[in-house]
Design a protein around this motif. Structure first.
Motif, PDB file in Angstrom:
ATOM      1  N   ALA A  12      41.359  -8.241   9.431  1.00 39.21           N
ATOM      2  CA  ALA A  12      41.226  -8.855  10.751  1.00 39.21           C
ATOM      3  C   ALA A  12      42.303  -8.341  11.704  1.00 39.21           C
ATOM      4  O   ALA A  12      42.027  -8.040  12.874  1.00 39.21           O
ATOM      5  N   GLY A  13      43.534  -8.210  11.221  1.00 40.96           N
ATOM      6  CA  GLY A  13      44.599  -7.661  12.048  1.00 40.96           C
ATOM      7  C   GLY A  13      44.328  -6.222  12.436  1.00 40.96           C
ATOM      8  O   GLY A  13      44.602  -5.806  13.574  1.00 40.96           O
ATOM      9  N   ALA A  14      43.784  -5.451  11.501  1.00 42.02           N
ATOM     10  CA  ALA A  14      43.450  -4.059  11.800  1.00 42.02           C
ATOM     11  C   ALA A  14      42.375  -3.971  12.878  1.00 42.02           C
ATOM     12  O   ALA A  14      42.433  -3.093  13.762  1.00 42.02           O
ATOM     13  N   MET A  15      41.408  -4.859  12.846  1.00 43.07           N
ATOM     14  CA  MET A  15      40.365  -4.849  13.874  1.00 43.07           C
ATOM     15  C   MET A  15      40.924  -5.240  15.244  1.00 43.07           C
ATOM     16  O   MET A  15      40.517  -4.682  16.268  1.00 43.07           O
ATOM     17  N   ILE A  16      41.865  -6.180  15.262  1.00 42.10           N
ATOM     18  CA  ILE A  16      42.502  -6.557  16.526  1.00 42.10           C
ATOM     19  C   ILE A  16      43.263  -5.374  17.109  1.00 42.10           C
ATOM     20  O   ILE A  16      43.216  -5.100  18.316  1.00 42.10           O
ATOM     21  N   ALA A  17      43.960  -4.633  16.243  1.00 43.42           N
ATOM     22  CA  ALA A  17      44.720  -3.476  16.709  1.00 43.42           C
ATOM     23  C   ALA A  17      43.805  -2.328  17.120  1.00 43.42           C
ATOM     24  O   ALA A  17      44.170  -1.528  17.991  1.00 43.42           O
ATOM     25  N   LEU A  18      42.628  -2.246  16.523  1.00 41.47           N
ATOM     26  CA  LEU A  18      41.714  -1.144  16.804  1.00 41.47           C
ATOM     27  C   LEU A  18      40.937  -1.334  18.099  1.00 41.47           C
ATOM     28  O   LEU A  18      40.517  -0.351  18.736  1.00 41.47           O
ATOM     29  N   LEU A  19      40.744  -2.580  18.520  1.00 37.66           N
ATOM     30  CA  LEU A  19      39.905  -2.877  19.678  1.00 37.66           C
ATOM     31  C   LEU A  19      40.339  -2.135  20.947  1.00 37.66           C
ATOM     32  O   LEU A  19      39.499  -1.537  21.631  1.00 37.66           O
ATOM     33  N   PRO A  20      41.631  -2.128  21.323  1.00 39.05           N
ATOM     34  CA  PRO A  20      42.020  -1.391  22.543  1.00 39.05           C
ATOM     35  C   PRO A  20      41.699   0.101  22.470  1.00 39.05           C
ATOM     36  O   PRO A  20      41.344   0.713  23.481  1.00 39.05           O
ATOM     37  N   ILE A  21      41.836   0.706  21.290  1.00 38.85           N
ATOM     38  CA  ILE A  21      41.531   2.126  21.147  1.00 38.85           C
ATOM     39  C   ILE A  21      40.054   2.381  21.403  1.00 38.85           C
ATOM     40  O   ILE A  21      39.673   3.349  22.079  1.00 38.85           O
ATOM     41  N   LEU A  22      39.196   1.519  20.874  1.00 37.18           N
ATOM     42  CA  LEU A  22      37.756   1.669  21.089  1.00 37.18           C
ATOM     43  C   LEU A  22      37.418   1.526  22.564  1.00 37.18           C
ATOM     44  O   LEU A  22      36.595   2.283  23.093  1.00 37.18           O
ATOM     45  N   VAL A  23      38.049   0.571  23.237  1.00 40.21           N
ATOM     46  CA  VAL A  23      37.782   0.355  24.662  1.00 40.21           C
ATOM     47  C   VAL A  23      38.191   1.586  25.471  1.00 40.21           C
ATOM     48  O   VAL A  23      37.433   2.078  26.320  1.00 40.21           O
ATOM     49  N   VAL A  24      39.382   2.119  25.206  1.00 46.13           N
ATOM     50  CA  VAL A  24      39.868   3.290  25.943  1.00 46.13           C
ATOM     51  C   VAL A  24      38.966   4.492  25.696  1.00 46.13           C
ATOM     52  O   VAL A  24      38.622   5.235  26.623  1.00 46.13           O
ATOM     53  N   PHE A  25      38.569   4.690  24.451  1.00 45.37           N
ATOM     54  CA  PHE A  25      37.724   5.847  24.147  1.00 45.37           C
ATOM     55  C   PHE A  25      36.358   5.730  24.807  1.00 45.37           C
ATOM     56  O   PHE A  25      35.827   6.720  25.333  1.00 45.37           O
ATOM     57  N   VAL A  26      35.772   4.540  24.794  1.00 41.43           N
ATOM     58  CA  VAL A  26      34.463   4.357  25.427  1.00 41.43           C
ATOM     59  C   VAL A  26      34.546   4.619  26.922  1.00 41.43           C
ATOM     60  O   VAL A  26      33.662   5.252  27.519  1.00 41.43           O
ATOM     61  N   LEU A  27      35.626   4.178  27.562  1.00 46.11           N
ATOM     62  CA  LEU A  27      35.779   4.356  29.003  1.00 46.11           C
ATOM     63  C   LEU A  27      36.007   5.814  29.385  1.00 46.11           C
ATOM     64  O   LEU A  27      35.561   6.255  30.447  1.00 46.11           O
ATOM     65  N   PHE A  28      36.691   6.576  28.541  1.00 46.13           N
ATOM     66  CA  PHE A  28      37.078   7.937  28.904  1.00 46.13           C
ATOM     67  C   PHE A  28      36.437   9.006  28.025  1.00 46.13           C
ATOM     68  O   PHE A  28      36.855  10.160  28.068  1.00 46.13           O
ATOM     69  N   GLN A  29      35.419   8.638  27.243  1.00 49.40           N
ATOM     70  CA  GLN A  29      34.825   9.612  26.341  1.00 49.40           C
ATOM     71  C   GLN A  29      34.161  10.768  27.084  1.00 49.40           C
ATOM     72  O   GLN A  29      34.149  11.906  26.598  1.00 49.40           O
ATOM     73  N   LYS A  30      33.652  10.516  28.284  1.00 50.62           N
ATOM     74  CA  LYS A  30      33.032  11.578  29.081  1.00 50.62           C
ATOM     75  C   LYS A  30      34.035  12.687  29.367  1.00 50.62           C
ATOM     76  O   LYS A  30      33.756  13.875  29.159  1.00 50.62           O
ATOM     77  N   TYR A  31      35.230  12.305  29.831  1.00 48.83           N
ATOM     78  CA  TYR A  31      36.261  13.297  30.134  1.00 48.83           C
ATOM     79  C   TYR A  31      36.809  13.921  28.853  1.00 48.83           C
ATOM     80  O   TYR A  31      37.172  15.095  28.826  1.00 48.83           O
ATOM     81  N   PHE A  32      36.871  13.135  27.790  1.00 50.96           N
ATOM     82  CA  PHE A  32      37.375  13.654  26.524  1.00 50.96           C
ATOM     83  C   PHE A  32      36.469  14.772  26.007  1.00 50.96           C
ATOM     84  O   PHE A  32      36.950  15.832  25.574  1.00 50.96           O
TER      85      PHE A  32
END
Length: 278
Positions: free
Chosen positions: A247-267
């Motif tokens: 559960a802690g790992a999922m909490i820590a992973l959530l911001p990374i998923l959000v950032v990647f989804v928002l900027f995946q086009k440029y990535f």
């Protein structure tokens, strides 16, 4: 559209291989999500693994949230990640600009030396950097974590690849108009490499957000702990609650998923342009 039989076979083999690699990559993630949603009486190491919880519950997330000062740890991680992204974008692009756009003696040698440093493991440089920071009195706080990662050889390489592809005529026009070097870098070059900036930004964010060992060595005050070190408290001396760790790992992973989804086009654009130029 006519597709020959050998080409069709190659396509099938390629897609089968990609699907297999995707499954190998995503199964551990799905197992972690499943484990974080399972109750205390539900088996988590059963064979074959059961990815769908019988009794879905968010109790593990609530326990982690109530047991640790998660908002404080997340805020500390946000601060470290903000500077961990901002400083590499500025310093790596500043270092890459003359290597890509200027002519001076030893330019290629300097670039080769910078790239060669990528072969040095990070663990080798930890002790010298630690001693330097200790002499400067920067241990114990955020500065000791942020400054060593302010520039990287990989970031310089990425930005150089981006700057090389910009037409020379744009720079010459700016020089004719009286623009200086910093003005050309800030007003012309920087806005034209947004995909590569996004690529470097995402990679820097992931590295800064997931950084564990260096902050663990440098930061002494528990109130300054980032999320990665804070979640380490979930690990017991003799027994570890795997559900809480997941559960802690999922909490820590959530911001990374959000950032990647928002900027995946440029990535994707940045990765593609780098591959074409390379």
């Amino acid at each position: 559209m006519n597709i020959t039989k050998p080409k069709l076979i190659r396509w099938i083999i390629s897609y089968v291989f990609l699907i297999a690699m995707t499954m190998v990559t995503i199964v551990p993630f799905l197992w972690s999500v499943s484990t974080s949603l399972k109750g205390q009486n539900e088996a988590i190491f059963s064979m074959p693994p059961k990815l769908i919880p019988v009794n879905l519950t968010f109790e593990n997330y609530m326990t982690v949230w109530n047991s640790l000062p998660i908002p404080l740890y997340m805020w500390n991680s946000v601060i470290l990640s903000f500077f961990g992204v901002l400083l590499p974008l500025i310093f790596c692009s500043l270092a890459a600009f003359p290597l890509a756009r200027m002519n001076f003696r030893g330019k290629q040698l300097i670039f080769i030396i910078i790239i060669a440093t990528m072969m040095i493991p990070g663990e080798v440089t930890m002790i010298p950097i630690y001693l330097i920071l200790n002499k400067l009195g920067l241990l114990g706080g955020f500065a000791g974590v942020i400054l060593p990662g302010a520039v990287s050889a990989f970031g310089i390489f990425l930005m150089r690849q981006a700057f090389v592809g910009i037409p020379k005529e744009l720079e010459e026009s700016a020089v004719i108009d009286g623009a200086g070097v910093l003005r050309i870098w800030a007003s012309i070059m920087f806005p034209m490499v947004k995909p590569m900036l996004a690529t470097l930004g995402i990679l820097s964010f992931i590295g800064a957000w997931n950084n564990f060992l260096w902050p663990y060595l440098v930061i002494e005050n528990e109130k300054l702990y980032p999320l990665t070190i804070g979640l380490y408290k979930l690990k017991g001396t003799f027994v570890t609650n795997t559900r809480l760790v997941a559960a802690g790992a999922m909490i820590a992973l959530l911001p990374i998923l959000v950032v990647f989804v928002l900027f995946q086009k440029y990535f994707i654009q940045g990765a593609y342009s780098s591959a074409v130029k390379g």
